[in-house]
Write an enzyme that holds these catalytic residues in place. Structure first.
Site, PDB file in Angstrom:
ATOM      1  N   ASP A   1     112.703  28.213  -7.365  1.00 37.98           N
ATOM      2  CA  ASP A   1     113.995  27.711  -7.826  1.00 37.98           C
ATOM      3  C   ASP A   1     115.065  27.834  -6.742  1.00 37.98           C
ATOM      4  O   ASP A   1     115.038  28.757  -5.927  1.00 37.98           O
ATOM      5  CB  ASP A   1     114.427  28.494  -9.066  1.00 37.98           C
ATOM      6  CG  ASP A   1     115.459  27.757  -9.896  1.00 37.98           C
ATOM      7  OD1 ASP A   1     115.562  26.526  -9.741  1.00 37.98           O
ATOM      8  OD2 ASP A   1     116.160  28.401 -10.681  1.00 37.98           O
TER       9      ASP A   1
ATOM     10  N   ASN B   1     111.117  18.668 -16.111  1.00 37.16           N
ATOM     11  CA  ASN B   1     111.778  18.024 -14.968  1.00 37.16           C
ATOM     12  C   ASN B   1     111.812  16.502 -15.075  1.00 37.16           C
ATOM     13  O   ASN B   1     112.593  15.842 -14.381  1.00 37.16           O
ATOM     14  CB  ASN B   1     111.112  18.429 -13.648  1.00 37.16           C
ATOM     15  CG  ASN B   1     111.391  19.859 -13.242  1.00 37.16           C
ATOM     16  OD1 ASN B   1     110.593  20.476 -12.545  1.00 37.16           O
ATOM     17  ND2 ASN B   1     112.513  20.406 -13.683  1.00 37.16           N
TER      18      ASN B   1
END
Length: 217
Positions: free
Chosen positions: A2, A50
């Site tokens: 991330d 996503n």
């Protein structure tokens, strides 16, 4: 992995550059893992959630995937890395899917370290698909065990997780390897993924080596 977008913004760089540096850092971290004789590792590249991102960003991601999977194949061949991609990749463009097939076929005999790259992956999805797969096999419900169900999961390629690292500061695992992280030790370094390096990894491994694990006994 991330923090690629935040890293790019912090450094006044494009989103493309952020994702590319993030993918390149897989190679940097792999070299460190090889130094420690670690034989298995997973990298979360793209989740089922996503797909909710805007089309422009998704196109950038697919551009990066297509190019970086090709580069990662060469790296893997040089360093003896076996790579498998887990997840539903049917939504990616044909070029990405082709690179996934190539990287798996070209690295299947490598033995120094095995890694799985999760793309189009979700932990809940993996469990549901495993249940469907077991049901289709005609199994007896009274004989279903945890170990049997686990064999139907994509992520079972590497087995249970010992250490889970999420970079970028957020303290959640966001649907990653839910089943396999049941007894993992979690680490949440604040470094954005492109900045995560040798010292960060060493601190985590040193901390892990001082943990006494008894699995509830």
């Amino acid at each position: 992995m991330d923090g690629n977008r935040r890293w790019a913004k912090k450094n006044n760089l494009s989103l493309l550059k952020g994702y590319r540096e993030g993918f390149l850092n897989i190679q940097t971290v792999l070299l460190e893992l090889l130094k420690y004789d670690i034989s298995k590792a997973s990298f979360f590249a793209f989740s089922t959630e996503n797909w909710k991102r805007d089309v422009k960003e998704l196109n950038i991601l697919e551009d990066v995937f297509e190019k970086m999977f090709a580069e990662l194949t060469n790296f893997a061949s040089e360093h003896g890395v076996r790579i498998r991609v887990i997840g539903d990749i049917s939504g990616f463009r044909e070029g990405v899917r082709r690179k996934v097939t190539e990287i798996e076929n070209n690295t299947k005999d490598n033995t120094n370290i095995s890694i799985q790259v999760a793309a189009g992956y979700g932990g809940r999805m993996d469990i549901v698909e495993a249940a469907r797969g077991w049901a289709r096999s005609g199994g007896d419900p009274e004989k279903l065990t945890e170990s049997v169900l686990q064999t139907f999961m994509q992520a079972d390629f590497l087995g249970d997780v010992d250490i889970l690292v999420r970079t970028g500061g957020a303290q959640r695992i966001s649907n990653f390897l839910l089943w396999h992280c049941a007894y993992a030790d979690y680490f949440f370094p604040t470094a954005h993924w492109p900045d995560f390096g040798a010292e960060d990894l060493k601190k985590i491994l040193d901390s892990y080596n001082n943990i006494k694990r008894n699995y509830g006994a």
